[in-house]
Scaffold this active site. Sequence first.
Site, PDB file in Angstrom:
ATOM      1  N   HIS A 133     101.892  94.648  40.689  1.00 29.50           N
ATOM      2  CA  HIS A 133     100.993  93.751  41.415  1.00 29.50           C
ATOM      3  C   HIS A 133     101.606  92.372  41.581  1.00 29.50           C
ATOM      4  O   HIS A 133     102.592  92.014  40.943  1.00 29.50           O
ATOM      5  CB  HIS A 133      99.647  93.623  40.692  1.00 29.50           C
ATOM      6  N   ASP A 135     100.179  88.408  41.351  1.00 28.96           N
ATOM      7  CA  ASP A 135      99.013  87.693  40.831  1.00 28.96           C
ATOM      8  C   ASP A 135      98.245  87.022  41.969  1.00 28.96           C
ATOM      9  O   ASP A 135      98.840  86.375  42.839  1.00 28.96           O
ATOM     10  CB  ASP A 135      99.435  86.615  39.816  1.00 28.96           C
ATOM     11  N   HIS A 283     105.110  92.396  39.600  1.00 30.72           N
ATOM     12  CA  HIS A 283     105.430  92.621  38.184  1.00 30.72           C
ATOM     13  C   HIS A 283     104.524  93.677  37.578  1.00 30.72           C
ATOM     14  O   HIS A 283     103.483  94.035  38.150  1.00 30.72           O
ATOM     15  CB  HIS A 283     105.376  91.307  37.401  1.00 30.72           C
ATOM     16  N   ARG A 298      99.645  82.061  29.902  1.00 29.43           N
ATOM     17  CA  ARG A 298     100.077  82.060  31.303  1.00 29.43           C
ATOM     18  C   ARG A 298      99.477  80.914  32.085  1.00 29.43           C
ATOM     19  O   ARG A 298      98.310  80.575  31.903  1.00 29.43           O
ATOM     20  CB  ARG A 298      99.654  83.375  31.971  1.00 29.43           C
TER      21      ARG A 298
HETATM   22 FE   LIG Z   1      99.998  89.657  36.534  1.00 28.38          FE
END
Ligand SMILES: [Fe+2]
Length: 307
Positions: A133, A135, A283, A298
């Site tokens: 996917h 983000d 990723h 993150r």
């Molecule tokens: Fe992700």
Amino acid sequence: MPTPAAAPASVLDKPLIHFGRRVLDRVAPGAPEAAYRLLDVSPLTPHIGAEIRGVDLARPIGEDLAEELRQALLEWKVIFFRGQHDFGPDHHLALAAVWGEPEANPFFPKAETPGVSRLAKDAQAIGTENIWHSDHSFMAAPALGSVLRAVEVPPAGGDTMWADMASAYDNLSEEMKSRIEGLAAEHDWVPTWGSFMTAEQIAELRKTLPAVQHPVVVRHPQTGRKVLYVNEPFTTRIVGLPDAESRELLHELALQARIPEFQVRFRWQPDSVAIWDNIAVQHYAINDYYPQRRVMERIAIAGVPLS
Ligand SMILES: [Fe+2]
């Protein structure tokens, strides 16, 4: 009796079967070679992923260093740093600021430090990011990048993989390239994140997060390279195509991220940091460490509408 699906005429009709070389350009043909004065760049593959040595990310980042970091990210699409033992949330925010503003993920738990999401996985909170996917592709202006720091890693496993989607585009057949030229696709969070929510919660969030459309092939906002921009969890349909054709085409396109030559894989250690160009790559967080614990922090960096 159901009719069996027609068998492919040969193995070469299967979308992932390919023998021989792939086109793997690190940068667009003709783009100038980057030169680094401050960074020691150690490639993990010839075209995607490089470890950067000789930089302490807990020290202030001057403009010269920031410029080389931006250059390295455009060139390698994902860059890695190890042993950043003094790196905390303030350094994390300062590093992300090299590229832009932090962007909250509407589905993550509320962050202790605004903008810095803590993602803790263990036997109770099981990782679900093991799907290729990009983000926030369900947003009108998807995140331009993400900065991920490993806080706690399992003794083995829990690697992340990234796939270069400009290479995925470059290796499509000419017939496929012309078939998808000019097409747009819808991206939506409801089929994935919505499956954990009530109908009322979905309806409420829908007001601020409607389904959005992006070109199937986008131009990277900085490099101008063509990038294949559909992903398995968030891309729901190709606009203007009948359902069955849209499903079949999306499936074939999304599968391209699974081709090993486009990928790099990173083994985390505590205090490793990775930054990826969220438009250039997809990723996949490998979920092979259950019931061990894996804790990451993150920051997603706000992006721009794609064209
Ligand atoms: Fe992700």
